[in-house]
Motif scaffolding. Structure first.
Motif, PDB file in Angstrom:
ATOM      1  N   UNK A 265      37.508  33.247  35.083  1.00  0.00           N
ATOM      2  CA  UNK A 265      37.695  32.614  36.390  1.00  0.00           C
ATOM      3  C   UNK A 265      36.384  32.458  37.150  1.00  0.00           C
ATOM      4  N   UNK A 266      35.404  33.283  36.816  1.00  0.00           N
ATOM      5  CA  UNK A 266      34.105  33.188  37.492  1.00  0.00           C
ATOM      6  C   UNK A 266      33.285  32.011  36.984  1.00  0.00           C
ATOM      7  N   UNK A 267      33.412  31.691  35.713  1.00  0.00           N
ATOM      8  CA  UNK A 267      32.567  30.645  35.133  1.00  0.00           C
ATOM      9  C   UNK A 267      32.655  29.304  35.870  1.00  0.00           C
ATOM     10  N   UNK A 268      33.849  28.792  36.208  1.00  0.00           N
ATOM     11  CA  UNK A 268      33.888  27.521  36.936  1.00  0.00           C
ATOM     12  C   UNK A 268      33.243  27.593  38.319  1.00  0.00           C
ATOM     13  N   UNK A 269      33.282  28.754  38.954  1.00  0.00           N
ATOM     14  CA  UNK A 269      32.649  28.898  40.267  1.00  0.00           C
ATOM     15  C   UNK A 269      31.141  28.739  40.154  1.00  0.00           C
ATOM     16  N   UNK A 270      30.566  29.275  39.088  1.00  0.00           N
ATOM     17  CA  UNK A 270      29.135  29.106  38.868  1.00  0.00           C
ATOM     18  C   UNK A 270      28.798  27.704  38.409  1.00  0.00           C
ATOM     19  N   UNK A 271      29.623  27.163  37.491  1.00  0.00           N
ATOM     20  CA  UNK A 271      29.319  25.857  36.929  1.00  0.00           C
ATOM     21  C   UNK A 271      29.420  24.730  37.938  1.00  0.00           C
ATOM     22  N   UNK A 272      30.413  24.779  38.838  1.00  0.00           N
ATOM     23  CA  UNK A 272      30.638  23.684  39.784  1.00  0.00           C
ATOM     24  C   UNK A 272      30.009  23.929  41.149  1.00  0.00           C
ATOM     25  N   UNK A 273      29.939  25.184  41.569  1.00  0.00           N
ATOM     26  CA  UNK A 273      29.408  25.487  42.900  1.00  0.00           C
ATOM     27  C   UNK A 273      28.062  26.214  42.853  1.00  0.00           C
ATOM     28  N   UNK A 274      27.643  26.559  41.655  1.00  0.00           N
ATOM     29  CA  UNK A 274      26.354  27.245  41.467  1.00  0.00           C
ATOM     30  C   UNK A 274      26.263  28.548  42.253  1.00  0.00           C
TER      31      UNK A 274
END
Length: 384
Positions: A265-274
């Motif tokens: 669940x953390x990966x999309x937060x980093x990928x899209x919102x950096x």
């Protein structure tokens, strides 16, 4: 005991001031020209000066690639590889946080044995040999210095991994002096990241084993105990050293047992919102723990008894719930955003983030409790 395979970095040195010995270690590995892979902040603030001096004193030539970005994109890796080839480097040193260390792994591999990055995403697809590689972490969080994984962000904002024993460095050099004075927010984010590694390694459904369990428990005890002091007093050397060591242990554990839904669940937060990776993990951690509680009571109880002495004789349901609350309370005391909303996430994006998280099945498969789309969306909504 069930068969197990455990892999880690062959040589680990934990030594205050040890960075001054980098020239000697490079020479022992036969390196005559190092590419130092780091980020602009560390280099411009002079934190690489000791590294450069140590290599110069051993007559090891150095070229510096200081363009590493957080959640390193493919272009960053390719630029570093091209520089390594153009200057004739025959060894690589990663210096910094997880992004620098992950980039250095791939540079050492791809500069020595050319291969397309997109062709080696996955498990065991990379081929060697690689150049000698030394990893020097400057944060206590990712444990990348002892993992055979490099995480890269694709142009479509998806996080992809290269997994291969070739990515394990020849030497991990831990010098806690490099972490003195790290800002409280970064100390907190990276420290919680390391705690997540320990927690998820201990509760993974498919690959946990007695060795990873032992490392994970010791890591969690160390990190949970020393994180408040490290955050509150950046000059406390003992706390800094213990955090760096705890991060190492957690890295060794999750590298062999995997992580689960928190990371998925953390990966999309980093990928899209950096968002910083540690912050991304922290924002969803308490909510994933609460979701997992019915399926992980025995394991959570064991971790609760490990970090909370008052639970030594508690029964499983009480100890497990107390563990989840203790971790949630520790996260809530950290000096950074506590909700997705505070971190700048838009509520309208939660369905998109859920779809992206569901693609990270390779990690969701390891989670102690199965998650469907509605479960993931509910966790994001609880974290909002």
């Amino acid at each position: 005991m069930s068969p197990l395979q455990f892999e880690t970095t062959p040589r680990i040195v934990c030594h205050a001031g040890g960075v001054k010995q980098l020239g000697q270690w490079a020479c022992k590995l036969g390196v005559t020209h190092v590419l130092l892979v780091t980020d602009a902040g560390l280099h411009e603030n002079g934190l690489t000066a000791t590294v450069l001096a140590a290599l110069d004193s051993a007559a090891v030539k150095v070229s510096v690639f200081a363009e590493v970005q957080a959640d390193p994109p493919e272009t960053c890796v390719q630029q570093a590889v091209e520089m390594a080839r153009s200057v004739g480097a025959n060894g690589v040193i990663g210096f910094g946080g997880g992004s620098s260390l992950d980039t250095a792994k791939l540079v050492a591999l791809m500069a020595c044995t050319p291969q397309a990055l997109e062709s080696i995403y996955g498990v065991g697809l990379a081929r060697g040999p690689r150049f000698p590689l030394i990893q020097v972490p400057t944060t206590a969080g990712t444990g990348s210095e002892v993992t055979a994984v490099s995480v890269i962000t694709t142009p479509s904002h998806e996080k992809k991994t290269v997994v291969s024993p070739l990515l394990l460095p020849d030497l991990a050099l831990l010098d806690a002096e490099l972490t003195i004075g790290l800002p409280p927010s970064i100390t907190a984010m990276t420290g919680v990241d390391a705690m997540v590694h320990a927690i998820e390694a201990y509760t993974t459904r498919l690959k946990k084993n007695p060795l990873s369990d032992t490392l994970a428990i010791k890591a969690l005890q160390t990190l949970y105990t020393h994180l408040p002091t490290a955050v509150g007093d950046g000059q406390n050397f003992e706390a800094r050293e213990q955090m760096l060591f705890g991060s190492l242990l957690a890295g060794m554990a999750f590298a062999n047992a995997s992580v689960g839904a928190v990371h998925a669940l953390a990966y999309p937060l980093g990928g899209h919102y950096h968002l910083p990776h540690g912050l991304s993990n922290s924002l969803v951690l308490p909510h994933v723990l609460r979701f997992n509680l019915p399926a992980a009571q025995t394991l959570y109880a064991a971790m609760g008894r490990a970090i909370l002495p008052e639970l030594a004789t508690a029964d499983d349901p009480h100890a497990a719930a107390a563990f989840v609350q203790a971790v949630a309370d520790r996260v809530a005391s950290m000096p950074y955003a506590q909700t997705l909303n505070q971190a700048g996430i838009r509520q309208d994006d939660l369905p998109m983030l859920t779809q992206e998280a569901m693609k990270v099945q390779r990690l969701l498969d390891h989670n102690p409790r199965a998650l469907g789309y509605d479960d993931v969306l509910a966790i994001y909504q609880a974290a909002f």
